[in-house]
Design a protein around this motif. Structure first.
Motif, mmCIF file in Angstrom:
data_model
loop_
_atom_site.group_PDB
_atom_site.id
_atom_site.type_symbol
_atom_site.label_atom_id
_atom_site.label_comp_id
_atom_site.label_asym_id
_atom_site.label_seq_id
_atom_site.Cartn_x
_atom_site.Cartn_y
_atom_site.Cartn_z
ATOM 1 N N LEU A 1 0.794 -1.230 0.000
ATOM 2 C CA LEU A 1 0.000 0.000 0.000
ATOM 3 C C LEU A 1 0.828 1.285 0.000
ATOM 4 N N PRO A 2 1.953 1.354 0.745
ATOM 5 C CA PRO A 2 2.739 2.593 0.688
ATOM 6 C C PRO A 2 3.321 2.896 -0.691
ATOM 7 N N GLN A 3 3.372 1.902 -1.572
ATOM 8 C CA GLN A 3 3.929 2.111 -2.907
ATOM 9 C C GLN A 3 2.908 2.652 -3.908
ATOM 10 N N LEU A 4 1.630 2.650 -3.519
ATOM 11 C CA LEU A 4 0.581 3.101 -4.433
ATOM 12 C C LEU A 4 0.332 4.595 -4.242
ATOM 13 N N PRO A 5 0.467 5.394 -5.294
ATOM 14 C CA PRO A 5 0.300 6.848 -5.178
ATOM 15 C C PRO A 5 -1.062 7.241 -4.618
ATOM 16 N N ALA A 6 -1.084 8.343 -3.912
ATOM 17 C CA ALA A 6 -2.311 8.833 -3.295
ATOM 18 C C ALA A 6 -3.377 9.161 -4.332
ATOM 19 N N ALA A 7 -2.959 9.424 -5.578
ATOM 20 C CA ALA A 7 -3.917 9.783 -6.622
ATOM 21 C C ALA A 7 -4.800 8.609 -7.029
ATOM 22 N N TYR A 8 -4.359 7.390 -6.731
ATOM 23 C CA TYR A 8 -5.148 6.221 -7.100
ATOM 24 C C TYR A 8 -6.204 5.935 -6.033
ATOM 25 N N GLU A 9 -7.410 5.597 -6.475
ATOM 26 C CA GLU A 9 -8.422 5.091 -5.557
ATOM 27 C C GLU A 9 -8.085 3.630 -5.254
ATOM 28 N N ILE A 10 -8.020 3.281 -3.974
ATOM 29 C CA ILE A 10 -7.745 1.913 -3.569
ATOM 30 C C ILE A 10 -9.047 1.265 -3.119
ATOM 31 N N ALA B 1 2.863 -8.098 -7.887
ATOM 32 C CA ALA B 1 2.639 -7.089 -8.922
ATOM 33 C C ALA B 1 3.447 -5.835 -8.613
ATOM 34 N N ASP B 2 4.066 -5.278 -9.639
ATOM 35 C CA ASP B 2 4.910 -4.092 -9.483
ATOM 36 C C ASP B 2 4.074 -2.831 -9.713
ATOM 37 N N PRO B 3 3.863 -2.010 -8.682
ATOM 38 C CA PRO B 3 3.037 -0.806 -8.845
ATOM 39 C C PRO B 3 3.578 0.175 -9.882
ATOM 40 N N THR B 4 4.891 0.162 -10.118
ATOM 41 C CA THR B 4 5.455 1.114 -11.088
ATOM 42 C C THR B 4 5.041 0.793 -12.513
ATOM 43 N N GLU B 5 4.443 -0.383 -12.732
ATOM 44 C CA GLU B 5 3.989 -0.754 -14.078
ATOM 45 C C GLU B 5 2.605 -0.211 -14.401
ATOM 46 N N ILE B 6 1.891 0.276 -13.405
ATOM 47 C CA ILE B 6 0.511 0.724 -13.635
ATOM 48 C C ILE B 6 0.407 1.758 -14.758
ATOM 49 N N PRO B 7 1.307 2.746 -14.838
ATOM 50 C CA PRO B 7 1.197 3.709 -15.954
ATOM 51 C C PRO B 7 1.255 3.057 -17.335
ATOM 52 N N ARG B 8 1.938 1.912 -17.470
ATOM 53 C CA ARG B 8 1.965 1.207 -18.766
ATOM 54 C C ARG B 8 0.562 0.747 -19.151
ATOM 55 N N PHE B 9 -0.156 0.207 -18.164
ATOM 56 C CA PHE B 9 -1.508 -0.269 -18.429
ATOM 57 C C PHE B 9 -2.430 0.900 -18.779
ATOM 58 N N VAL B 10 -2.309 1.970 -18.016
ATOM 59 C CA VAL B 10 -3.141 3.153 -18.264
ATOM 60 C C VAL B 10 -2.864 3.709 -19.654
ATOM 61 N N GLN B 11 -1.594 3.789 -20.037
ATOM 62 C CA GLN B 11 -1.243 4.334 -21.339
ATOM 63 C C GLN B 11 -1.779 3.465 -22.476
ATOM 64 N N ALA B 12 -1.744 2.135 -22.293
ATOM 65 C CA ALA B 12 -2.275 1.241 -23.323
ATOM 66 C C ALA B 12 -3.759 1.501 -23.558
ATOM 67 N N LEU B 13 -4.497 1.781 -22.482
ATOM 68 C CA LEU B 13 -5.920 2.071 -22.614
ATOM 69 C C LEU B 13 -6.144 3.433 -23.259
ATOM 70 N N VAL B 14 -5.388 4.420 -22.828
ATOM 71 C CA VAL B 14 -5.512 5.761 -23.414
ATOM 72 C C VAL B 14 -5.168 5.733 -24.900
ATOM 73 N N ASP B 15 -4.252 4.838 -25.264
ATOM 74 C CA ASP B 15 -3.854 4.724 -26.668
ATOM 75 C C ASP B 15 -4.877 3.994 -27.531
ATOM 76 N N GLY B 16 -5.950 3.493 -26.926
ATOM 77 C CA GLY B 16 -7.011 2.904 -27.734
ATOM 78 C C GLY B 16 -7.474 1.516 -27.348
ATOM 79 N N ALA B 17 -6.811 0.866 -26.403
ATOM 80 C CA ALA B 17 -7.238 -0.471 -26.008
ATOM 81 C C ALA B 17 -8.466 -0.396 -25.099
ATOM 82 N N ASP B 18 -9.279 -1.438 -25.155
ATOM 83 C CA ASP B 18 -10.378 -1.604 -24.211
ATOM 84 C C ASP B 18 -9.903 -2.375 -22.988
#
Length: 267
Positions: free
Chosen positions: A24-33, A90-107
């Motif tokens: 939990l301390p590794q997850l940014p405050a901006a994320y809803e947990i 799971a590595d929390p630093t990978e979350i932006p990769r998933f978000v970017q894939a969705l923003v780039d057009g993936a469902d």
């Protein structure tokens, strides 16, 4: 001015207090947990609340990882849902990769340990061999190109939860102690197959699986391997029987994704 989509991290947890102290301390405050508690007896909820007082706490309605995720999906409020295990794998630093894939057009952004840039510190040669075989069966049946069918680190747009048609969380648990279909560890395969059957735009995201730090996994190579194989067969029959919407209709359901992304960019 541009604005990123909001993100909800859905974390199923049963007796994971020790691991949550690290995660939990590794997850940014901006994320809803969204923590989905599986009736823990080790202080999981108290530890989680002490570390993230703002988290959304959900108690799952039946048993099994699938039910926990379904409960968490309904409680999430972010534009994007990320499926995240509590065991430190799971590595929390990978979350932006998933978000970017969705923003780039993936469902659906599908984590993979076996695509370029991915890896695993935990998988055995036997489990990898089984995974390869299950991938082959699923890819033939659903005309997909999955490299990692059974990995649980994934993300998708929250308004597609209905497309998955997961078991109603309000249904009582069976009296005989069995789980409803979709309530168990087969959930990752169910989600993969149903997004594929729906014609969703799927992007694999490289991910490195780490070792569980505390406790032991409940996975069983042979038992759960056969359960996944059964899941593939059941989901393939479901698709052929027409229980999914037609691809044309499902595309219509998924099409608004472009409008949402453009709206986020325009904010």
């Amino acid at each position: 001015m541009s604005s990123a989509p909001t993100v909800s991290i859905v974390i199923p947890a049963k007796n994971e207090a020790a691991n949550l102290r690290l995660v939990l301390p590794q997850l940014p405050a901006a994320y809803e947990i969204v923590l989905v508690d599986g009736h823990s007896s080790d202080g999981t909820v108290a530890v989680a609340r002490s570390l993230r007082p703002d988290l959304v706490l959900v108690h799952q309605t039946r048993k099994g990882k699938g039910n926990a995720l379904a409960c968490g999906f309904l409680a999430a409020s972010g534009d994007i849902i990320v499926m995240f295990d509590a065991d430190c794998s799971a590595d929390p630093t990978e979350i932006p990769r998933f978000v970017q894939a969705l923003v780039d057009g993936a469902d659906f952004a599908k984590g993979s340990r076996f695509t370029a840039g991915g890896g695993s510190e935990d998988i055995t040669w036997l489990r990898q061999l089984g995974n390869d075989g299950l991938n082959l069966v699923a890819n033939l049946g659903f005309r997909t190109r999955f490299t990692d069918l059974c990995y649980g680190y994934n993300a998708f747009w929250r308004d597609l939860v209905g497309v998955l048609e997961l078991p109603d969380v309000s249904i009582p648990a069976p009296f005989d102690g069995h789980m409803l279909w979709g309530d168990g560890f087969e959930i990752e395969t169910v989600i993969n197959c149903r997004f594929a059957a729906a014609g969703a735009r799927i992007t694999e995201v490289p991910s490195v699986e780490k070792l569980r730090v505390h406790g032991e996994s409940n996975l069983n190579t042979f038992r759960d391997g056969f359960r996944v194989l059964r899941t593939i067969a059941a989901e393939h029959r479901r698709m052929r029987a027409g229980r999914q919407h037609s691809r044309t209709l499902q595309r219509a359901l998924l099409a608004p994704r472009t409008d949402l992304v453009q709206d986020l960019i325009a904010r």
